[in-house]
Design an enzyme around this catalytic site. Structure first.
Site, PDB file in Angstrom:
ATOM      1  N   ARG A 340      -4.962  18.162  48.455  1.00 25.21           N
ATOM      2  CA  ARG A 340      -4.434  17.164  49.421  1.00 25.21           C
ATOM      3  C   ARG A 340      -5.557  16.758  50.136  1.00 25.21           C
ATOM      4  NH1 ARG A 340       0.983  19.108  52.163  1.00 25.21           N
ATOM      5  NH2 ARG A 340      -0.538  20.930  52.432  1.00 25.21           N
ATOM      6  N   LYS A 341      -5.504  15.446  50.831  1.00 23.45           N
ATOM      7  CA  LYS A 341      -6.620  15.174  51.886  1.00 23.45           C
ATOM      8  C   LYS A 341      -6.463  16.178  52.983  1.00 23.45           C
ATOM      9  CE  LYS A 341      -9.678  12.609  53.402  1.00 23.45           C
ATOM     10  NZ  LYS A 341     -11.266  12.796  52.662  1.00 23.45           N
ATOM     11  N   VAL A 342      -5.468  16.671  53.467  1.00 24.98           N
ATOM     12  CA  VAL A 342      -5.543  17.658  54.524  1.00 24.98           C
ATOM     13  C   VAL A 342      -5.023  18.861  53.965  1.00 24.98           C
ATOM     14  CG1 VAL A 342      -4.527  18.020  56.998  1.00 24.98           C
ATOM     15  CG2 VAL A 342      -4.959  15.761  56.595  1.00 24.98           C
TER      16      VAL A 342
END
Length: 346
Positions: A340-342
């Site tokens: 995921r991006k974060v």
């Protein structure tokens, strides 16, 4: 149906020259009060905390701090503050937290603990508000713009430039040396040999990246990009560490990407390149034409870049290489599996 795989990553790679130009403009007036606070604090040590891509930016900053400021610098083990719940004495320590999202709980918790333990804490993030930013006394923003591809590109080069500007201003140096950085970045986009190297390594399942000095974080970051987008086994080594054992695994079936800058780091890497070639390794040299020697495989970077600033442009064709290799394997580098991006770590 239109195949948009990798479109976000491609766009964000292409944005980097303009983004770097924006950073050079936006930092004016921002860093002066920060540097004054640093000088008033008069630290004896600098600690850097980060994860993933930002960890490589922090490693780059470590080289800058030790060579430009003469201060010892280290990378933090966040588990000392989170898993083991310790509170080291940090009076006289500057703590710099580098995080694109500012959302990882361990970075926020350790930064908060460092501030409570007497450190002067600084955050460098790409968000208007985040847990890491809230935990730090001083907050700096990357101003890289929204990054939507999971594979970080422009936030990495923004981090490098901000860290260079911070350290150079702190050292009392001339930050106008960075004025050509956007041009070097533009010249490092769309290099004609990158698709050729991507095609050559399309079916590779393991490779090594290596460099020395300021370019070593580039080797680390390029290995990460290849791992997360192409799902191959990429190992990054300092050229010195490569000679201490890992060299034994190198042969004609394990390609080596060597980032060779102009300057002392590139000169220190020459004996390593000689050893690799003697072993028959498939070596791709990434660097200006003057340092490529007789290498038949190369990615040519702009010449005349100072070694301290070169990593900002060095990584760009390697980001492109990771994107092209991922696409050639049928993968989507914008959305690597399981990521995921974060990323939240504790």
């Amino acid at each position: 149906m239109t195949d948009n795989r990798g479109a976000l990553m491609a766009a964000e790679i292409a944005e980097q020259p303009q983004m770097l130009e924006r950073v050079l403009s936006s930092q004016q007036g921002v860093l002066a009060p920060v540097v004054q606070r640093l000088r008033d604090y008069n630290p004896h040590t600098v600690l850097l905390v980060a994860r993933g891509t930002s960890d490589h930016a922090a490693l780059y900053a470590k080289y800058l701090i030790e060579t430009r400021l003469g201060l010892p610098a280290g990378l933090v083990s966040t588990s000392a503050y989170t898993v083991y719940d310790e509170s080291p004495h940090l009076q006289g320590v500057v703590w710099i937290a580098v995080s694109q999202s500012g959302g990882s709980p361990d970075l926020a918790q350790s930064t908060r603990a460092a501030r409570q333990s007497g450190a002067l804490t600084i955050s460098l993030t790409n968000t208007e508000s985040s847990a890491v930013q809230d935990a730090a006394e001083i907050a700096l923003r990357l101003d890289a713009g929204e990054e939507r591809s999971v594979a970080a590109t422009k936030t990495y080069t923004a981090s490098l430039l901000w860290l260079w500007l911070l350290v150079e201003t702190w050292a009392g140096g001339d930050t106008s040396a960075a004025d050509p950085v956007p041009r070097w970045a533009a010249e490092s986009l769309d290099l004609p040999t990158v698709p050729e190297v991507a095609s050559r390594y399309r079916f590779v399942d393991k490779l090594v990246t290596t460099s020395r000095g300021f370019a070593y974080p580039t080797a680390r970051e390029s290995a990460l990009k290849l791992m997360e987008t192409c799902y191959l086994s990429a190992h990054a080594f300092s050229g010195a560490d490569l000679m201490h054992g890992p060299l034994a695994m190198i042969d004609e079936d394990r390609p080596v990407i060597a980032i060779v800058p102009e300057g002392r780091g590139g000169a220190a890497l020459e004996p390593v390149l000689t050893s690799l070639r003697e072993r028959g390794a498939d070596v791709c040299v990434v660097g200006p034409s003057a340092v490529q020697g007789n290498s038949p495989i190369s990615i040519t970077l702009p010449s005349g870049m100072p070694e301290q600033l070169a990593p900002i442009a060095q990584i760009i064709p390697l980001q492109q290489l990771a994107r092209l290799m991922a696409l050639s394997r049928g993968y989507d580098p914008d959305h690597p599996r399981g990521l995921r991006k974060v990323t939240e770590t504790h």
